[in-house]
Scaffold this active site. Structure first.
Site, PDB file in Angstrom:
ATOM      1  CB  SER A  93      13.148  15.587  30.802  1.00 30.43           C
ATOM      2  OG  SER A  93      14.209  16.510  30.719  1.00 30.43           O
ATOM      3  CE1 TYR A 101       2.635  27.648  39.796  1.00 36.77           C
ATOM      4  CE2 TYR A 101       3.807  29.717  39.949  1.00 36.77           C
ATOM      5  CZ  TYR A 101       2.837  28.861  40.410  1.00 36.77           C
ATOM      6  OH  TYR A 101       2.067  29.214  41.492  1.00 36.77           O
ATOM      7  CG  HIS A 132       8.696  24.360  35.299  1.00 40.60           C
ATOM      8  ND1 HIS A 132       9.498  25.054  34.424  1.00 40.60           N
ATOM      9  CD2 HIS A 132       8.794  23.066  34.931  1.00 40.60           C
ATOM     10  CE1 HIS A 132      10.050  24.212  33.555  1.00 40.60           C
ATOM     11  NE2 HIS A 132       9.620  22.991  33.837  1.00 40.60           N
ATOM     12  N   GLY A 172      11.707  33.153  38.327  1.00 42.90           N
ATOM     13  CA  GLY A 172      10.712  33.733  37.420  1.00 42.90           C
ATOM     14  C   GLY A 172      11.059  35.174  37.115  1.00 42.90           C
ATOM     15  CG  ASP A 173      12.243  36.577  33.844  1.00 39.69           C
ATOM     16  OD1 ASP A 173      13.232  36.934  34.509  1.00 39.69           O
ATOM     17  OD2 ASP A 173      12.294  35.748  32.913  1.00 39.69           O
ATOM     18  CB  ALA A 194      15.253  32.085  48.926  1.00 39.92           C
ATOM     19  CG  HIS A 241      20.039  35.369  34.698  1.00 39.50           C
ATOM     20  ND1 HIS A 241      19.707  36.669  35.021  1.00 39.50           N
ATOM     21  CD2 HIS A 241      18.871  34.712  34.540  1.00 39.50           C
ATOM     22  CE1 HIS A 241      18.391  36.777  35.076  1.00 39.50           C
ATOM     23  NE2 HIS A 241      17.852  35.602  34.796  1.00 39.50           N
ATOM     24  CD  GLN A 266      16.808  30.070  28.903  1.00 40.43           C
ATOM     25  OE1 GLN A 266      16.173  29.233  28.250  1.00 40.43           O
ATOM     26  NE2 GLN A 266      16.233  30.850  29.796  1.00 40.43           N
ATOM     27  CG  HIS A 286      14.685  19.898  29.849  1.00 40.64           C
ATOM     28  ND1 HIS A 286      13.755  19.159  30.559  1.00 40.64           N
ATOM     29  CD2 HIS A 286      14.148  21.148  29.743  1.00 40.64           C
ATOM     30  CE1 HIS A 286      12.717  19.932  30.875  1.00 40.64           C
ATOM     31  NE2 HIS A 286      12.923  21.139  30.375  1.00 40.64           N
TER      32      HIS A 286
HETATM   33  P1  FAD Z   1      17.770  32.837  40.046  1.00 43.50           P
HETATM   34  O1  FAD Z   1      18.659  31.676  39.892  1.00 43.50           O
HETATM   35  O2  FAD Z   1      17.266  33.116  41.408  1.00 43.50           O
HETATM   36  O3  FAD Z   1      18.496  34.168  39.581  1.00 43.50           O
HETATM   37  C1  FAD Z   1      18.804  34.473  38.240  1.00 43.50           C
HETATM   38  C2  FAD Z   1      20.188  35.094  38.162  1.00 43.50           C
HETATM   39  O4  FAD Z   1      20.240  36.268  38.965  1.00 43.50           O
HETATM   40  C3  FAD Z   1      21.247  34.162  38.664  1.00 43.50           C
HETATM   41  O5  FAD Z   1      21.702  33.339  37.609  1.00 43.50           O
HETATM   42  C4  FAD Z   1      22.264  35.110  39.206  1.00 43.50           C
HETATM   43  O6  FAD Z   1      23.126  35.570  38.187  1.00 43.50           O
HETATM   44  C5  FAD Z   1      21.470  36.270  39.709  1.00 43.50           C
HETATM   45  N1  FAD Z   1      21.102  36.132  41.134  1.00 43.50           N
HETATM   46  C6  FAD Z   1      19.874  35.948  41.662  1.00 43.50           C
HETATM   47  N2  FAD Z   1      19.938  35.902  42.997  1.00 43.50           N
HETATM   48  C7  FAD Z   1      21.231  36.052  43.325  1.00 43.50           C
HETATM   49  C8  FAD Z   1      21.930  36.069  44.553  1.00 43.50           C
HETATM   50  N3  FAD Z   1      21.297  35.949  45.733  1.00 43.50           N
HETATM   51  N4  FAD Z   1      23.266  36.212  44.501  1.00 43.50           N
HETATM   52  C9  FAD Z   1      23.927  36.338  43.347  1.00 43.50           C
HETATM   53  N5  FAD Z   1      23.304  36.322  42.138  1.00 43.50           N
HETATM   54  C10 FAD Z   1      21.988  36.190  42.143  1.00 43.50           C
HETATM   55  N6  FAD Z   1      10.167  31.192  33.992  1.00 43.50           N
HETATM   56  C11 FAD Z   1       8.850  31.123  34.340  1.00 43.50           C
HETATM   57  O7  FAD Z   1       8.247  32.153  34.601  1.00 43.50           O
HETATM   58  N7  FAD Z   1       8.198  29.917  34.433  1.00 43.50           N
HETATM   59  C12 FAD Z   1       8.826  28.733  34.193  1.00 43.50           C
HETATM   60  O8  FAD Z   1       8.217  27.668  34.286  1.00 43.50           O
HETATM   61  C13 FAD Z   1      10.204  28.765  33.802  1.00 43.50           C
HETATM   62  N8  FAD Z   1      10.875  27.619  33.555  1.00 43.50           N
HETATM   63  C14 FAD Z   1      12.212  27.676  33.256  1.00 43.50           C
HETATM   64  C15 FAD Z   1      12.911  26.473  33.080  1.00 43.50           C
HETATM   65  C16 FAD Z   1      14.273  26.490  32.779  1.00 43.50           C
HETATM   66  C17 FAD Z   1      15.000  25.190  32.608  1.00 43.50           C
HETATM   67  C18 FAD Z   1      14.952  27.749  32.636  1.00 43.50           C
HETATM   68  C19 FAD Z   1      16.413  27.775  32.261  1.00 43.50           C
HETATM   69  C20 FAD Z   1      14.263  28.929  32.816  1.00 43.50           C
HETATM   70  C21 FAD Z   1      12.903  28.926  33.147  1.00 43.50           C
HETATM   71  N9  FAD Z   1      12.182  30.103  33.365  1.00 43.50           N
HETATM   72  C22 FAD Z   1      10.850  30.043  33.725  1.00 43.50           C
HETATM   73  C23 FAD Z   1      12.839  31.417  33.236  1.00 43.50           C
HETATM   74  C24 FAD Z   1      13.398  31.944  34.580  1.00 43.50           C
HETATM   75  O9  FAD Z   1      12.340  32.219  35.465  1.00 43.50           O
HETATM   76  C25 FAD Z   1      14.207  33.208  34.285  1.00 43.50           C
HETATM   77  O10 FAD Z   1      15.364  32.865  33.589  1.00 43.50           O
HETATM   78  C26 FAD Z   1      14.530  34.089  35.487  1.00 43.50           C
HETATM   79  O11 FAD Z   1      15.065  35.314  35.003  1.00 43.50           O
HETATM   80  C27 FAD Z   1      15.554  33.539  36.430  1.00 43.50           C
HETATM   81  O12 FAD Z   1      15.110  32.486  37.137  1.00 43.50           O
HETATM   82  P2  FAD Z   1      16.168  31.626  38.008  1.00 43.50           P
HETATM   83  O13 FAD Z   1      15.435  30.577  38.709  1.00 43.50           O
HETATM   84  O14 FAD Z   1      17.324  31.247  37.181  1.00 43.50           O
HETATM   85  O15 FAD Z   1      16.592  32.770  39.042  1.00 43.50           O
END
Ligand code: FAD
Length: 318
Positions: free
Chosen positions: A31, A65, A94, A125-126, A143, A168, A195, A285
């Site tokens: 992909s 996104y 995304h 997201g960050d 969530a 992370h 990642q 990917h």
């Molecule tokens: P989450 O999985 O919610 O949290 C990140 C980390 O925080 C977890 O791995 C965990 O260690 C900790 N954490 C969070 N919540 C909890 C909890 N309740 N309990 C315990 N630990 C917790 N960013 C963008 O802005 N736009 C995009 O389109 C985008 N695409 C991406 C695509 C891929 C394949 C990847 C790998 C990353 C992408 N990102 C994108 C970056 C991503 O938004 C960041 O890495 C962000 O910091 C974390 O997002 P996440 O969904 O992994 O978060």
């Protein structure tokens, strides 16, 4: 050295590893990830890029996104254009939940659904500078997965989530990160996309440990072909990916030579993918950074060949 001895040594070498450029026998599925352009003038370029990538017959093309708000509408706009130009190409949108309300997230999902897109990469997201988090209604990716599955059409979505081979940066520990990943999957994720990483051992260890933590869905490595090491090093620092000590050496002195940098990047990524394939990882990917040629070269080196081509370089959002 005698000719006999040379022959024996060559045979031993070949038995250890086949000629690296020989096409892989096993089926590779890829992909591609692209990002929306910064301005509307860039839509045509993205369409042209995706047209070239689509020719390789990917499982899907995903569109990132923009966290923070300003470019969010572009994801939906680009997807609209791509659906029109390439109706048969599976697209994933995304979606990041940080700072967004449930209503806003559902609206984006409704847009995706209206466009016939039922694949989503669910992310937190960050936070970006200048865009304070206005709501914490959907605090993390777990969530968001729950929100998607809780919709009336929740069962129709194919949901991917992010995974971190090198952990992370915000994780309390490696084990906590893995167990939270397992929670995202229990909440309904169908796939984990990793990642980027440059040491395959990091991914293979992550894959093993995630399985041990209860992650039963496909875990797909995210591969970053590097055309600009300075830029990627900045990303890597932010997301906790490490740059191996040997890597800068490969790009040294190439600042003014983007062509050679791209060739080095394609070669490295192809090597990385082929090594993963030798370990049974045949779903990949690719973070294309909107460069079709590099990712296409990687696919070719993996034995993939074009299936169809179609591009409309002048496309604008409808
Ligand atoms: P989450 O999985 O919610 O949290 C990140 C980390 O925080 C977890 O791995 C965990 O260690 C900790 N954490 C969070 N919540 C909890 C909890 N309740 N309990 C315990 N630990 C917790 N960013 C963008 O802005 N736009 C995009 O389109 C985008 N695409 C991406 C695509 C891929 C394949 C990847 C790998 C990353 C992408 N990102 C994108 C970056 C991503 O938004 C960041 O890495 C962000 O910091 C974390 O997002 P996440 O969904 O992994 O978060």
């Amino acid at each position: 050295m005698s000719e006999d001895r040379l022959e024996v040594e060559t045979e031993e070498r070949l038995a250890r590893r086949p000629w690296p450029a020989e096409p892989l026998a096993r089926n590779i599925e890829v992909s591609f990830e692209v990002f929306p352009p910064a301005t509307e003038a860039g839509y045509g370029t993205v369409v042209e890029t995706v047209g070239k990538l689509a020719a390789m017959g990917p499982a899907f093309v995903s569109v990132t996104y923009g966290a923070g708000g300003s470019t969010r509408h572009r994801t939906v706009d680009v997807i609209r254009v791509l659906r029109r130009e390439f109706p048969e190409l599976p697209i994933a949108g995304h979606l990041t939940c940080g700072g967004a309300s449930m209503r806003e997230l559902n609206e984006v999902l409704d847009h995706y659904a209206e466009l016939g897109v039922r694949r989503v990469v669910a992310l937190r997201g960050d936070p970006t500078e200048g865009h304070a988090t206005s709501t914490n209604e959907v605090p993390d990716a777990r969530a968001l997965v729950e929100l998607i599955r809780g919709r009336p059409d929740g069962a129709e979505w194919h949901v991917s989530v992010a995974g971190y081979p090198e952990t992370h940066p915000l994780a309390a520990s490696r084990q906590a990160d893995l167990s939270y990943l397992a929670d995202k999957v229990s909440a309904g994720a169908d796939r984990v996309i990793s990642q980027f990483f440059f040491d395959n051992e990091d991914f293979l260890r992550f894959h093993r440990d995630a399985r041990a933590a209860g992650v039963g869905v496909p875990i797909v490595p995210g591969i970053m072909p590097v055309a600009d090491l300075t830029k990627i090093s900045r990303f890597a620092q932010r997301c906790g990916a490490s740059i191996p000590a040997w890597m800068p050496d490969l790009y040294e002195g190439l600042d003014g030579d983007p062509d050679v940098r791209r060739l080095v990047g394609a070669t490295l990524a192809a090597e990385q993918c082929r090594h993963l394939a030798e370990h049974g990882i045949n779903v990949l990917h690719l973070y294309t950074m909107n460069h079709a040629a590099i990712s296409t070269a990687v696919c070719r080196m993996l034995g993939m060949r074009p299936r169809h081509t179609k591009s409309h370089p002048t496309a604008q959002p409808a």
